[in-house]
Design a protein around this motif. Structure first.
Motif, PDB file in Angstrom:
ATOM      1  N   ALA A  70       0.811  -1.218   0.000  1.00 58.01           N
ATOM      2  CA  ALA A  70       0.000   0.000   0.000  1.00 58.01           C
ATOM      3  C   ALA A  70       0.843   1.266   0.000  1.00 58.01           C
ATOM      4  N   GLU A  71       2.103   1.173   0.412  1.00 55.06           N
ATOM      5  CA  GLU A  71       2.922   2.382   0.556  1.00 55.06           C
ATOM      6  C   GLU A  71       3.062   3.172  -0.741  1.00 55.06           C
ATOM      7  N   PRO A  72       3.407   2.561  -1.881  1.00 52.13           N
ATOM      8  CA  PRO A  72       3.534   3.347  -3.118  1.00 52.13           C
ATOM      9  C   PRO A  72       2.237   4.045  -3.523  1.00 52.13           C
ATOM     10  N   LEU A  73       1.104   3.375  -3.307  1.00 57.37           N
ATOM     11  CA  LEU A  73      -0.170   3.969  -3.680  1.00 57.37           C
ATOM     12  C   LEU A  73      -0.492   5.170  -2.809  1.00 57.37           C
ATOM     13  N   LEU A  74      -0.225   5.051  -1.510  1.00 58.02           N
ATOM     14  CA  LEU A  74      -0.472   6.173  -0.608  1.00 58.02           C
ATOM     15  C   LEU A  74       0.452   7.346  -0.930  1.00 58.02           C
ATOM     16  N   LYS A  75       1.699   7.047  -1.262  1.00 58.97           N
ATOM     17  CA  LYS A  75       2.624   8.110  -1.656  1.00 58.97           C
ATOM     18  C   LYS A  75       2.122   8.830  -2.905  1.00 58.97           C
ATOM     19  N   LEU A  76       1.595   8.054  -3.843  1.00 58.11           N
ATOM     20  CA  LEU A  76       1.088   8.626  -5.086  1.00 58.11           C
ATOM     21  C   LEU A  76      -0.116   9.517  -4.819  1.00 58.11           C
ATOM     22  N   GLN A  77      -1.003   9.080  -3.941  1.00 60.75           N
ATOM     23  CA  GLN A  77      -2.168   9.881  -3.595  1.00 60.75           C
ATOM     24  C   GLN A  77      -1.768  11.196  -2.946  1.00 60.75           C
ATOM     25  N   ARG A  78      -0.846  11.124  -2.019  1.00 64.86           N
ATOM     26  CA  ARG A  78      -0.412  12.342  -1.339  1.00 64.86           C
ATOM     27  C   ARG A  78       0.326  13.278  -2.294  1.00 64.86           C
ATOM     28  N   ALA A  79       1.091  12.709  -3.215  1.00 64.57           N
ATOM     29  CA  ALA A  79       1.794  13.539  -4.197  1.00 64.57           C
ATOM     30  C   ALA A  79       0.795  14.268  -5.090  1.00 64.57           C
ATOM     31  N   LEU A  80      -0.263  13.588  -5.495  1.00 68.66           N
ATOM     32  CA  LEU A  80      -1.314  14.222  -6.304  1.00 68.66           C
ATOM     33  C   LEU A  80      -1.993  15.345  -5.530  1.00 68.66           C
ATOM     34  N   GLU A  81      -2.266  15.095  -4.264  1.00 72.09           N
ATOM     35  CA  GLU A  81      -2.924  16.109  -3.442  1.00 72.09           C
ATOM     36  C   GLU A  81      -2.081  17.381  -3.365  1.00 72.09           C
ATOM     37  N   LEU A  86      -5.294  19.423  -3.876  1.00 72.43           N
ATOM     38  CA  LEU A  86      -6.503  18.666  -3.574  1.00 72.43           C
ATOM     39  C   LEU A  86      -6.641  18.422  -2.079  1.00 72.43           C
ATOM     40  N   PHE A  87      -7.868  18.227  -1.655  1.00 77.92           N
ATOM     41  CA  PHE A  87      -8.126  17.791  -0.281  1.00 77.92           C
ATOM     42  C   PHE A  87      -7.900  16.289  -0.176  1.00 77.92           C
ATOM     43  N   GLU A  88      -8.292  15.563  -1.241  1.00 79.19           N
ATOM     44  CA  GLU A  88      -8.155  14.108  -1.211  1.00 79.19           C
ATOM     45  C   GLU A  88      -8.006  13.570  -2.628  1.00 79.19           C
ATOM     46  N   ALA A  89      -7.074  12.656  -2.806  1.00 78.68           N
ATOM     47  CA  ALA A  89      -6.934  11.920  -4.056  1.00 78.68           C
ATOM     48  C   ALA A  89      -7.092  10.436  -3.755  1.00 78.68           C
ATOM     49  N   ILE A  90      -7.858   9.762  -4.586  1.00 75.99           N
ATOM     50  CA  ILE A  90      -8.044   8.316  -4.458  1.00 75.99           C
ATOM     51  C   ILE A  90      -7.549   7.688  -5.756  1.00 75.99           C
TER      52      ILE A  90
END
Length: 328
Positions: A70-81, A86-90
């Motif tokens: 899950a770590e790479p996906l969470l990093k990607l979401q936070r980078a997009l935000e 953004l407030f939230e990226a999924i």
């Protein structure tokens, strides 16, 4: 006699709580946010944030989940935000870049997101697109009172599938809510006709109502022959080429915008029976649900056009969007 251990399948509620715990743990333990900031970022109470963080320590989430896949996906979401304000990226992992695959996975994530946020008294404006149509298949029922759905664009006089106004109708029908629709084709033949229709009292009131919704759920598309609006003959490809020459990169609610999200000056836009993206900018929560690498410029433009603070997309598109100029 030896007992055979069996693993019980998690319920949807349990899966959703695990995902929320994972996000809370990442924000608190990795990014160093305070408990109050975690609560604000996830849209939950501080007490619930405290309970989630306590649970992550007790059940090993911090040691197992955050340090795993899950770590790479969470990093990607936070980078997009951070990149787009953004407030939230999924970000949903898609097996391939086919339109059907992307619509299915992004639509599923969107259905889960919306199902968790419908509530009594909510007014939600709805756009259209294959992703939002797929989203309707992943909704979870809950009983809500006094909820209202507002369609943000007109329909088609002849539609075998994917009528632009059908997504709003399906959402309203699923939750048994009141529905307001633009009772006109999404594009009329003449600018003068569009202007006259918007002067009708019912449509004038609907336009006002659309700007006052609590939440707006939109999708975007690019200007290409693969885009539904051209593939289905709603607009001709000659018009598409003309829109590109005029600086258009994609459409938001049937209104074509440039790379910075400004609705371009073009006859097609003046014939549109849909809510102008600029009228959505003051909506408290604007959600854009769209994926596919070919749409990344349109997605960025859609965020700029509507001031969207929530983006639901696929992994490949998310990675490609980080190569685009950021938004303030």
């Amino acid at each position: 006699m030896a007992r055979t251990a069996t693993r019980q399948k998690k319920t949807k509620f349990q899966s959703d709580q695990d995902e929320l715990k994972l996000r809370a743990a990442w924000l608190y333990f990795i990014e160093g946010l305070t408990q109050e900031q975690v609560a604000q970022h996830l849209g939950i109470s501080r007490i619930k944030a405290l309970r989630l963080l306590a649970a992550t320590r007790e059940d090993g989430t911090v040691q197992i989940s955050i340090n795993a896949q899950a770590e790479p996906l969470l990093k990607l979401q936070r980078a997009l935000e951070r990149h787009f304000g953004l407030f939230e990226a999924i970000v949903a992992p898609a097996q391939d870049q086919s339109e059907a695959s992307i619509a299915a996975v992004v639509g599923h994530a969107t259905g889960r997101y919306i199902s968790e946020r419908v509530s009594d008294g909510l007014t939600i404006g709805v756009g259209w697109g294959a992703t939002l149509a797929a989203c309707m298949n992943s909704l979870s029922w809950r009983e809500v009172e006094n909820m209202t759905v507002v369609s943000l664009l007109g329909g088609l006089t002849h539609a075998a599938a994917h009528n632009p106004s059908a997504v709003a109708w399906r959402l309203a029908e699923f939750y048994k809510t009141e529905l307001f629709q633009i009772t006109a084709p999404i594009f009329v033949p003449h600018e003068e006709l569009a202007s006259a229709l918007w002067e009708l009292d019912d449509l004038r009131q609907l336009r006002k109502r659309a700007g006052e919704v609590d939440m707006a759920l939109l999708s975007v598309s690019d200007i290409s022959k693969q885009a539904s609006i051209f593939r289905r003959g709603i607009l001709s490809w000659e018009e598409g080429e003309s829109l590109r020459v005029a600086g258009g990169v994609g459409d938001v609610l049937g209104r074509f915008v440039d790379a910075e999200g400004t609705v371009i000056d073009h006859p097609v836009n003046r014939r549109a029976m849909s809510i102008n993206p600029a009228d959505i900018r003051k909506v408290p929560k604007v959600i854009i649900s769209s994926g596919g690498v070919r749409k990344i410029h349109a997605i960025r433009a859609g965020i700029a056009a509507t001031n969207a603070k929530v983006l639901i997309t696929d992994e490949a598109a998310a990675q490609a969007m980080l190569e685009l100029p950021p938004l303030g």
